[in-house]
Design a protein around this motif. Structure first.
Motif, short mmCIF file in Angstrom:
data_model
loop_
_atom_site.label_atom_id
_atom_site.label_comp_id
_atom_site.label_asym_id
_atom_site.label_seq_id
_atom_site.Cartn_x
_atom_site.Cartn_y
_atom_site.Cartn_z
N ALA A 268 0.83 -1.21 0.00
CA ALA A 268 0.00 0.00 0.00
C ALA A 268 0.86 1.25 0.00
CB ALA A 268 -0.93 0.00 1.21
N TYR A 269 1.93 1.24 0.78
CA TYR A 269 2.82 2.41 0.81
C TYR A 269 3.41 2.67 -0.58
CZ TYR A 269 6.91 5.30 1.76
OH TYR A 269 7.85 6.30 1.73
N GLY A 270 3.79 1.62 -1.27
CA GLY A 270 4.35 1.79 -2.61
C GLY A 270 3.36 2.44 -3.56
N LEU A 271 2.11 1.98 -3.52
CA LEU A 271 1.10 2.53 -4.41
C LEU A 271 0.72 3.95 -4.00
CD1 LEU A 271 -0.85 2.10 -6.78
CD2 LEU A 271 -2.52 1.25 -5.11
N MET A 272 0.55 4.16 -2.71
CA MET A 272 0.09 5.47 -2.22
C MET A 272 1.17 6.54 -2.43
SD MET A 272 -1.80 3.82 1.09
CE MET A 272 -2.26 5.29 2.01
N SER A 273 2.43 6.19 -2.24
CA SER A 273 3.49 7.16 -2.50
C SER A 273 3.60 7.45 -3.99
CB SER A 273 4.83 6.66 -1.94
OG SER A 273 5.22 5.43 -2.54
N HIS A 274 3.35 6.44 -4.81
CA HIS A 274 3.31 6.67 -6.26
C HIS A 274 2.19 7.64 -6.61
CE1 HIS A 274 3.19 5.85 -10.59
NE2 HIS A 274 1.89 5.66 -10.46
N ALA A 275 1.03 7.49 -5.96
CA ALA A 275 -0.08 8.42 -6.19
C ALA A 275 0.32 9.84 -5.83
CB ALA A 275 -1.30 7.99 -5.38
#
Length: 454
Positions: free
Chosen positions: A158-165
């Protein structure tokens, strides 16, 4: 996408959306130019107070001032944006303020993702080959299998996706996490950890989402209650009380009862079409009124609305607005996207979201809300500049309205949450989706050249 159609034919996210619908047959934001920086002190009256978190645990702190030079708000004339304690101000900056060169780039409000499922994602990991699926049960089973096969925790994925966002310009996010006996509270706990790590760059609300059903899957209601009791979630979710859980009253009574007992909100996935969908909306409106939860309830997807006549839509929209019930859409297709402009005419808050991103339901998705604004324009077949600008406003201010965030509209007192991009103007940006060269959250640069700055 977390749908609830029970079709027995082969399905995908797109076909299930179409199937769900067939079962039952922004005011313009002007380009406000901040005054150029000078040596005079900033006027206290022109600066909104800093968020409480900025001063937590500190008896005193220094005022933080940053000047973003040579930027073009909404593609207008070049100016300087002066930021004091995370807010745009029209006052001049004090001498010695930090400066950031915008290089003539367009400044646009950061975006808000009103509906996304970061707990399910495989973003940043090995490619997953998806198997055929023909029913909701198949998709749910593959959800569980994928969850158990992951070598990375929910928090890490989730951190990977959310930081990408964030690197794509997202400043706020309502994140749904599956809650079921198969997962316990691992999903919401993982999102809570990712939220903690990203608290300097992203505002996050967490929804405990009963993908497996509230009534049809024993033990789910207890987990929803536990998540609310522990304060790990902001909202209790639901899913198709009639079409999937087959228990309209029991489903809604359970979901709203938990929310009422623990002072949290409600966000219900509703894919049911036709009369079933309308009955569910009526049940949601009735409970919102009875429990005085106005302003704390959202219905996501709401596939039954686009097919209503103007008269039917107007009546239902008026009732939704009277209880301040918000709606979200992910613009899946022309037939299923919500009629945003018509709903707003009735005072209904409508946000735009990403939905699932590279999960067991679909290999598609990227958590880029500018891309989602582009998709909104594509599926609604817009072509005029103002229509394209409206798509951007739906992705920026619509989601902010749903989450209860102030508009980051570059006006004095608004949050200094914006993106800098190269381009000619807002309509062209929506079409071309240029790289986000700089992403600013609370006056701090949190991403540069498309890369998140941890």
């Amino acid at each position: 996408m977390q749908e609830s159609s029970t079709s027995t034919s082969a399905v995908s996210r797109r076909s299930m959306l179409a199937g769900a619908a067939a079962v039952a047959g922004v005011a313009a934001a002007g380009a406000v130019q901040a005054a150029p920086a000078s040596a005079a002190p900033a006027s206290a009256a022109s600066v909104a107070p800093a968020a409480p978190a900025a001063a937590a645990g500190k008896a005193e702190r220094r005022v933080r001032t940053v000047v973003f030079r040579d930027v073009r708000p909404f593609g207008g004339a070049a100016t300087d944006l002066v930021v004091v304690d995370g807010r745009i101000t029209d006052g001049p900056a004090p001498r010695g303020a930090k400066t950031v060169d915008g290089g003539g780039r367009i400044a646009l409000p950061s975006l808000v993702d009103a509906h996304i499922h970061p707990d399910k994602t495989t973003w940043g990991g090995e490619w997953v080959s998806r198997r055929p699926a023909s029913t909701i049960a198949d998709f749910v089973e593959q959800d569980v299998e994928l969850f158990r096969a992951q070598t990375r925790s929910v928090a890490e994925r989730a951190y990977g996706l959310m930081s990408h966002a964030v690197s794509r310009g997202t400043r706020g996010m309502r994140a749904h996490a599956d809650v079921a006996p198969a997962y316990g509270l691992a999903g919401v706990e993982g999102l809570a950890e990712a939220r903690r790590r990203l608290r300097h760059a992203l505002d996050v609300q967490i929804v405990a989402f009963p993908q497996h059903g509230v009534i049809r899957t024993p033990g789910t209601a207890r987990l929803l209650e536990e998540g609310a009791r522990r304060g790990v979630v902001d909202m209790i979710g639901g899913i198709d009380p009639i079409g999937f859980d087959h228990a309209l009253d029991a489903h809604l009574d359970t979901v709203f009862g938990i929310a009422d007992r623990h002072g949290v909100g409600v966000d219900i996935h509703l894919h049911d079409g036709g009369e079933e969908g309308v009955r569910a909306i009526r049940g949601i409106i009735d409970r919102t009124r009875a429990l005085s939860l106005a302003g704390k309830v959202t219905i996501s997807h709401v596939f039954c609305l686009p097919g209503l006549s103007d008269r039917e839509l107007g009546g239902l929209a008026a009732d939704l607005a009277a209880q301040d019930i918000a709606l979200t859409t992910v613009a899946p297709s022309r037939d299923l996207v919500l009629p945003i402009a018509r709903l707003r005419e009735h005072g209904v808050r409508v946000g735009l979201g990403s939905d699932g991103v590279r999960d067991s339901w679909s290999p598609f998705g990227n958590a880029d809300m500018l891309h989602r604004a582009h998709i909104l324009g594509w599926v609604t077949d817009v072509r005029l500049d103002e229509e394209l600008a409206d798509c951007y406003r739906a992705a920026a201010h619509g989601g902010a309205d749903v989450m209860g965030l102030p508009h980051a509209d570059l006006t004095p007192g608004s949050p200094a949450d914006f993106v800098l991009v190269r381009g000619q103007g807002l309509p062209q940006v929506v079409v071309d989706m240029p790289q986000r060269d700089l992403v600013v959250h609370g006056g701090a640069v949190v991403a540069r050249d498309g890369e998140f700055l941890a």
